[in-house]
Write a protein that holds these residues in place. Structure first.
Motif, PDB file in Angstrom:
ATOM      1  N   ALA A 158      -3.921   7.565   9.758  1.00 49.16           N
ATOM      2  CA  ALA A 158      -3.209   6.550   8.971  1.00 49.16           C
ATOM      3  C   ALA A 158      -1.719   6.900   8.894  1.00 49.16           C
ATOM      4  CB  ALA A 158      -3.821   6.439   7.576  1.00 49.16           C
ATOM      5  N   ALA A 214      -1.506  -1.021   9.465  1.00 48.01           N
ATOM      6  CA  ALA A 214      -1.781   0.383   9.807  1.00 48.01           C
ATOM      7  C   ALA A 214      -2.810   0.964   8.855  1.00 48.01           C
ATOM      8  CB  ALA A 214      -0.481   1.195   9.731  1.00 48.01           C
ATOM      9  N   GLY A 228       0.837  -1.201   0.000  1.00 43.16           N
ATOM     10  CA  GLY A 228       0.000   0.000   0.000  1.00 43.16           C
ATOM     11  C   GLY A 228       0.867   1.245   0.000  1.00 43.16           C
ATOM     12  N   LEU A 268      -8.833  14.575  -3.619  1.00 40.62           N
ATOM     13  CA  LEU A 268      -9.646  14.116  -4.749  1.00 40.62           C
ATOM     14  C   LEU A 268     -11.061  14.690  -4.711  1.00 40.62           C
ATOM     15  CD1 LEU A 268      -8.697  10.302  -4.872  1.00 40.62           C
ATOM     16  CD2 LEU A 268      -7.679  12.186  -6.183  1.00 40.62           C
ATOM     17  N   SER A 269     -11.698  14.605  -3.531  1.00 39.73           N
ATOM     18  CA  SER A 269     -13.098  15.035  -3.438  1.00 39.73           C
ATOM     19  C   SER A 269     -13.221  16.547  -3.275  1.00 39.73           C
ATOM     20  CB  SER A 269     -13.760  14.346  -2.231  1.00 39.73           C
ATOM     21  OG  SER A 269     -12.918  14.467  -1.095  1.00 39.73           O
ATOM     22  N   ILE A 322     -17.587  11.998   1.969  1.00 34.05           N
ATOM     23  CA  ILE A 322     -17.276  11.995   0.533  1.00 34.05           C
ATOM     24  C   ILE A 322     -18.425  12.635  -0.242  1.00 34.05           C
ATOM     25  CG2 ILE A 322     -16.781  10.521  -1.484  1.00 34.05           C
ATOM     26  CD1 ILE A 322     -14.541  10.393   0.530  1.00 34.05           C
ATOM     27  N   GLY A 334      -8.977   1.065   2.111  1.00 36.08           N
ATOM     28  CA  GLY A 334     -10.350   0.563   2.019  1.00 36.08           C
ATOM     29  C   GLY A 334     -10.845   0.475   0.588  1.00 36.08           C
ATOM     30  N   GLY A 337      -0.390   4.446   0.336  1.00 33.34           N
ATOM     31  CA  GLY A 337      -1.278   5.536   0.736  1.00 33.34           C
ATOM     32  C   GLY A 337      -0.701   6.290   1.914  1.00 33.34           C
ATOM     33  N   GLY A 391       1.237   3.752   4.304  1.00 35.11           N
ATOM     34  CA  GLY A 391       2.400   3.138   3.659  1.00 35.11           C
ATOM     35  C   GLY A 391       3.502   4.142   3.402  1.00 35.11           C
ATOM     36  N   LEU A 428     -15.813   6.978  -5.535  1.00 37.48           N
ATOM     37  CA  LEU A 428     -14.597   7.798  -5.444  1.00 37.48           C
ATOM     38  C   LEU A 428     -13.690   7.315  -4.325  1.00 37.48           C
ATOM     39  CD1 LEU A 428     -12.854  10.171  -6.223  1.00 37.48           C
ATOM     40  CD2 LEU A 428     -14.314  11.668  -4.858  1.00 37.48           C
ATOM     41  N   ARG A 429     -12.642   6.624  -4.720  1.00 35.12           N
ATOM     42  CA  ARG A 429     -11.608   6.242  -3.744  1.00 35.12           C
ATOM     43  C   ARG A 429     -10.223   6.602  -4.286  1.00 35.12           C
ATOM     44  NH1 ARG A 429     -10.838   5.162   1.690  1.00 35.12           N
ATOM     45  NH2 ARG A 429      -8.718   4.405   1.853  1.00 35.12           N
ATOM     46  N   THR A 453       1.884  -0.849  -4.739  1.00 32.29           N
ATOM     47  CA  THR A 453       0.488  -0.407  -4.811  1.00 32.29           C
ATOM     48  C   THR A 453      -0.187  -1.028  -6.029  1.00 32.29           C
ATOM     49  OG1 THR A 453      -0.988   1.474  -5.238  1.00 32.29           O
ATOM     50  CG2 THR A 453       1.317   1.777  -5.859  1.00 32.29           C
ATOM     51  N   GLY A 454      -1.441  -1.388  -5.860  1.00 32.43           N
ATOM     52  CA  GLY A 454      -2.199  -1.925  -6.987  1.00 32.43           C
ATOM     53  C   GLY A 454      -2.589  -0.834  -7.975  1.00 32.43           C
ATOM     54  N   ARG A 503      -4.824  11.658  -1.277  1.00 32.30           N
ATOM     55  CA  ARG A 503      -6.184  11.148  -1.541  1.00 32.30           C
ATOM     56  C   ARG A 503      -7.249  12.153  -1.090  1.00 32.30           C
ATOM     57  NH1 ARG A 503      -6.949   6.071  -2.826  1.00 32.30           N
ATOM     58  NH2 ARG A 503      -4.904   5.459  -2.071  1.00 32.30           N
ATOM     59  N   THR A 504      -6.939  12.903  -0.034  1.00 26.13           N
ATOM     60  CA  THR A 504      -7.957  13.817   0.514  1.00 26.13           C
ATOM     61  C   THR A 504      -8.306  14.941  -0.469  1.00 26.13           C
ATOM     62  OG1 THR A 504      -6.412  15.344   1.591  1.00 26.13           O
ATOM     63  CG2 THR A 504      -7.063  13.411   2.848  1.00 26.13           C
ATOM     64  N   VAL A 559      -1.103  -7.178  -4.625  1.00 25.56           N
ATOM     65  CA  VAL A 559      -0.807  -8.368  -3.811  1.00 25.56           C
ATOM     66  C   VAL A 559      -2.079  -9.211  -3.740  1.00 25.56           C
ATOM     67  CG1 VAL A 559      -0.192  -9.178  -1.490  1.00 25.56           C
ATOM     68  CG2 VAL A 559       0.913  -7.141  -2.446  1.00 25.56           C
TER      69      VAL A 559
HETATM   70  C1  LIG Z   1     -11.878  11.192  -1.719  1.00 27.46           C
HETATM   71  C2  LIG Z   1     -11.424  11.013  -0.291  1.00 27.46           C
HETATM   72  C3  LIG Z   1     -11.267  12.129   0.519  1.00 27.46           C
HETATM   73  C4  LIG Z   1     -10.864  11.985   1.843  1.00 27.46           C
HETATM   74  N1  LIG Z   1     -10.733  13.096   2.614  1.00 27.46           N
HETATM   75  C5  LIG Z   1     -10.335  12.971   3.898  1.00 27.46           C
HETATM   76  C6  LIG Z   1     -10.185  14.119   4.728  1.00 27.46           C
HETATM   77  O1  LIG Z   1     -10.437  15.246   4.323  1.00 27.46           O
HETATM   78  N2  LIG Z   1      -9.755  13.934   5.992  1.00 27.46           N
HETATM   79  C7  LIG Z   1      -9.485  12.702   6.494  1.00 27.46           C
HETATM   80  O2  LIG Z   1      -9.099  12.591   7.653  1.00 27.46           O
HETATM   81  N3  LIG Z   1      -9.597  11.593   5.726  1.00 27.46           N
HETATM   82  C8  LIG Z   1     -10.025  11.698   4.451  1.00 27.46           C
HETATM   83  N4  LIG Z   1     -10.170  10.574   3.670  1.00 27.46           N
HETATM   84  C9  LIG Z   1      -9.844   9.257   4.235  1.00 27.46           C
HETATM   85  C10 LIG Z   1      -8.353   8.978   4.077  1.00 27.46           C
HETATM   86  O3  LIG Z   1      -7.940   9.275   2.774  1.00 27.46           O
HETATM   87  C11 LIG Z   1      -8.053   7.526   4.441  1.00 27.46           C
HETATM   88  O4  LIG Z   1      -8.445   7.309   5.773  1.00 27.46           O
HETATM   89  C12 LIG Z   1      -6.568   7.238   4.285  1.00 27.46           C
HETATM   90  O5  LIG Z   1      -6.154   7.429   2.951  1.00 27.46           O
HETATM   91  C13 LIG Z   1      -6.262   5.813   4.724  1.00 27.46           C
HETATM   92  O6  LIG Z   1      -4.917   5.574   4.519  1.00 27.46           O
HETATM   93  P1  LIG Z   1      -4.390   4.103   4.233  1.00 27.46           P
HETATM   94  O7  LIG Z   1      -2.907   4.226   4.071  1.00 27.46           O
HETATM   95  O8  LIG Z   1      -4.932   3.156   5.223  1.00 27.46           O
HETATM   96  O9  LIG Z   1      -5.050   3.705   2.840  1.00 27.46           O
HETATM   97  P2  LIG Z   1      -4.998   4.410   1.427  1.00 27.46           P
HETATM   98  O10 LIG Z   1      -4.563   5.810   1.534  1.00 27.46           O
HETATM   99  O11 LIG Z   1      -6.305   4.125   0.778  1.00 27.46           O
HETATM  100  O12 LIG Z   1      -3.877   3.615   0.657  1.00 27.46           O
HETATM  101  C14 LIG Z   1      -4.033   2.261   0.371  1.00 27.46           C
HETATM  102  C15 LIG Z   1      -2.977   1.832  -0.615  1.00 27.46           C
HETATM  103  O13 LIG Z   1      -2.959   0.398  -0.714  1.00 27.46           O
HETATM  104  C16 LIG Z   1      -3.014   0.010  -2.077  1.00 27.46           C
HETATM  105  N5  LIG Z   1      -3.600  -1.352  -2.122  1.00 27.46           N
HETATM  106  C17 LIG Z   1      -4.816  -1.755  -1.706  1.00 27.46           C
HETATM  107  N6  LIG Z   1      -4.927  -3.107  -1.857  1.00 27.46           N
HETATM  108  C18 LIG Z   1      -3.746  -3.534  -2.371  1.00 27.46           C
HETATM  109  C19 LIG Z   1      -3.249  -4.809  -2.749  1.00 27.46           C
HETATM  110  N7  LIG Z   1      -3.969  -5.924  -2.605  1.00 27.46           N
HETATM  111  N8  LIG Z   1      -2.003  -4.875  -3.262  1.00 27.46           N
HETATM  112  C20 LIG Z   1      -1.237  -3.751  -3.390  1.00 27.46           C
HETATM  113  N9  LIG Z   1      -1.658  -2.523  -3.043  1.00 27.46           N
HETATM  114  C21 LIG Z   1      -2.893  -2.420  -2.545  1.00 27.46           C
HETATM  115  C22 LIG Z   1      -3.835   1.104  -2.706  1.00 27.46           C
HETATM  116  O14 LIG Z   1      -3.654   1.092  -4.101  1.00 27.46           O
HETATM  117  C23 LIG Z   1      -3.221   2.328  -2.022  1.00 27.46           C
HETATM  118  O15 LIG Z   1      -1.990   2.637  -2.600  1.00 27.46           O
HETATM  119  C24 LIG Z   1     -10.595  10.690   2.350  1.00 27.46           C
HETATM  120  C25 LIG Z   1     -10.752   9.570   1.532  1.00 27.46           C
HETATM  121  C26 LIG Z   1     -11.168   9.722   0.224  1.00 27.46           C
HETATM  122  C27 LIG Z   1     -11.338   8.507  -0.655  1.00 27.46           C
END
Ligand SMILES: Cc1cc2nc3c(=O)[nH]c(=O)nc-3n(C[C@H](O)[C@H](O)[C@H](O)COP(=O)(O)OP(=O)(O)OC[C@H]3O[C@@H](n4cnc5c(N)ncnc54)[C@H](O)[C@@H]3O)c2cc1C
Length: 519
Positions: free
Chosen positions: A413, A390, A125, A162-163, A271, A226, A127, A130, A244-245, A150-151, A159-160, A197
């Protein structure tokens, strides 16, 4: 600069203990603080979104950013807590002839560690969690191999955005990447895109990729975030129905918006509402459909929920609350949304924002998943030694009560990624952060600190209809969370109280004359 790069910035007598001061040196703002008699100087700009740190709060040797609560050590500019990525510039200080002098000694960047280490750490990941973990490993001096997969087809991005500013057209796509390619090259962090993965064997710490390759690692961090929930309804798979993710999802929406005059958003949570706001900036007609009576009341309480709804209505959004979708209709693509009460809404496209599920499908055979998420201990280690988790997938014990919690916040995160990285390197510390999130709608940021999935009282300092307000969210008279617009210092202070396991009683919080900062 004169005097061997030392710059005279102000008279010693002007800097009072505990009262930060900002000076400008060659167009750069510098924060000066006298703490326990010693003078510290550091950059005044947060490394996340460039907020002025002087509007935040300095307690001890730590300054907290007013906007998204990144924290920095004023002694050396070091990053204490994300969402900042770099630290901030740091300065040496001296007092001579009754004057304070400073000179820059650090830039806040992460150096590539020296030495050798034959271990491989794999991060699944790229994100918030990661990326923060990868950067922390280098910041903490890990010289071994770091692979972050990352996939998606893009490396780490915001990511935040985007919306919000991306969809509204206020931010170009080039602002999305968290770092440039050169950054990862310099720190020798291998970022592998389109590398999904499909399986993890925790006992051998071997992962399998969709391309059939496998990889063994000494430590693994699982941070896959997610997957958006979908609606199992007739027509939900028709072209024109979006979720939208990811950046790719946002690109598809942006392309569809070029032709769209009316958009139906399903879901009135963060969102859905941020997208509604962005589309109104584009003058698109927006209808929001959701089953609840008041948006976000379950998170902030009815009064804040009603304020949010009113702001959207004043900006032209039409709500269809207490409503569910029965069907998405249209010939080749979506043209109409049929609601359960029989009404029909015209729609050039539909955006569904009905929450996420932790992205744990690829972990099904690993034995690490419990009730759809991955439980970890205070070190963020899963049931398998050397495998950590995490971010959105992790069920983390609360630093005070020990109760398991899972949140979906960008800042949390990042902080979990930072903590996991330190524990991958051997730290025995337990995670203690209090969750923080924000949502930006119509230029105003609503911030929340704490964890209160259920609450029985919301107490206000200032009126909820004021431009700025602060709300204490209580369970049985004990503060569990706080939310607000503006009033950043008080919100930060309440977060610090929560972190220390303390409360402030509702009457004190309500009383405007009661100084929360003095607590
Ligand atoms: C549009 C949007 C706006 C947001 N705005 C806010 C905000 O304003 N404030 C706030 O607090 N939170 C916000 N969030 C929530 C926040 O973005 C998430 O809580 C945060 O990104 C989570 O981080 P993470 O590292 O767990 O996952 P992510 O940031 O989602 O990263 C996950 C990573 O894992 C990769 N992945 C997934 N499965 C696999 C696999 N099987 N193999 C390889 N790679 C994989 C994905 O491609 C990605 O790179 C928002 C979310 C979205 C979608």
């Amino acid at each position: 600069m004169d005097n061997n790069d030392w710059t005279n910035v102000l008279a010693d007598s002007e800097l009072k203990e505990g009262v930060p001061s900002v000076v400008e040196v060659e167009e750069t703002k510098v924060l000066l603080v006298r703490a326990e008699g010693k003078i510290y100087a550091c950059g005044n700009e947060c490394s996340h979104y460039h907020a002025p740190l002087s509007d935040g709060l300095v307690v001890g040797h730590v300054v907290t950013c007013p906007w998204h609560n990144a924290r920095f050590d004023i002694r050396d500019g070091g990053l204490v807590a994300p969402p900042g990525l770099n630290g901030i510039p740091s300065y040496e200080t001296k007092v001579e002839g009754g004057q304070v002098w400073i000179r820059q000694v650090g830039k806040g960047t992460i150096p590539m560690p020296e030495g050798e280490d034959d271990r491989t750490f794999l991060i699944v990941g790229a994100g918030a969690a990661g990326n923060s973990a990868a950067e922390t490993l280098r910041r903490e001096g890990f010289a071994g191999r770091i692979v972050m997969v990352t996939g998606e087809s893009y490396g780490p991005y915001d990511r935040t955005m985007l919306s919000k500013d991306l969809l509204s057209g206020e931010a170009p796509a080039k602002w999305l990447p968290l770092r440039g390619q050169k950054f990862y090259e310099r720190l020798n962090i291998e970022v592998m895109t389109d590398k999904l993965v499909t399986e993890v064997d925790p006992s051998s710490r071997r992962v399998t990729f969709a391309d059939g390759n496998t990889m063994k690692a000494d430590r693994i961090l699982l941070a896959p975030g997610g997957s958006p929930r979908t609606l199992n309804l007739p027509g939900a798979d028709k072209p024109g129905c979006f979720r939208l993710r990811s950046r790719k999802d946002a690109e598809a929406i942006l392309a569809a918006l070029e032709q769209a005059k009316t958009v139906v958003i399903v879901g009135a949570s963060f969102i859905g509402l941020e997208v509604a706001c962005s589309l109104r900036t584009r003058k698109i007609d927006v209808h929001v459909v959701a089953p609840e009576a008041v948006p976000l009341a379950a998170v902030f309480g009815e009064q804040i929920g009603r304020r949010i709804k009113k702001t959207h209505e004043e900006n032209g959004v039409t709500f269809h609350l207490g409503q569910t979708v029965k069907e998405f209709a249209g010939q080749d693509r979506i043209g109409e949304v049929l609601l359960a009460d029989g009404s029909r809404l015209k729609a050039d496209c539909v955006i569904v924002g009905v929450g996420i599920r932790p992205a744990v499908e690829f972990l099904e055979s690993s034995g690490l998943v419990k009730e759809g998420a991955v439980p970890v201990n205070g070190r963020l280690e899963t049931a398998a030694e050397g495998v950590f988790a995490a971010g959105d997938i992790a069920l983390v014990p609360d630093g005070r009560s020990g109760e398991l919690r899972r949140v979906e916040h960008w800042v949390e995160a990042g902080r979990q990624g930072m903590h996991a990285a330190r524990c991958m390197l051997g730290s025995e510390d337990s995670y203690r952060e209090v969750p923080f999130f924000w949502s930006k709608q119509y230029g105003s940021s609503l911030r929340y600190i704490g964890y209160a999935p259920k609450f029985d009282q919301v107490v206000f300092r200032g009126d909820v209809s004021d431009k700025t307000f602060l709300a204490g969210i209580y369970v049985g008279g004990t503060l569990r969370a706080a939310a607000g617009v503006g009033r950043a210092r008080e919100l930060i202070r309440l977060g610090q109280l929560l972190e220390a396991g303390k409360s402030v009683n509702p009457d004190q919080l309500k009383e405007p004359g009661f100084d929360l900062l003095a607590l």
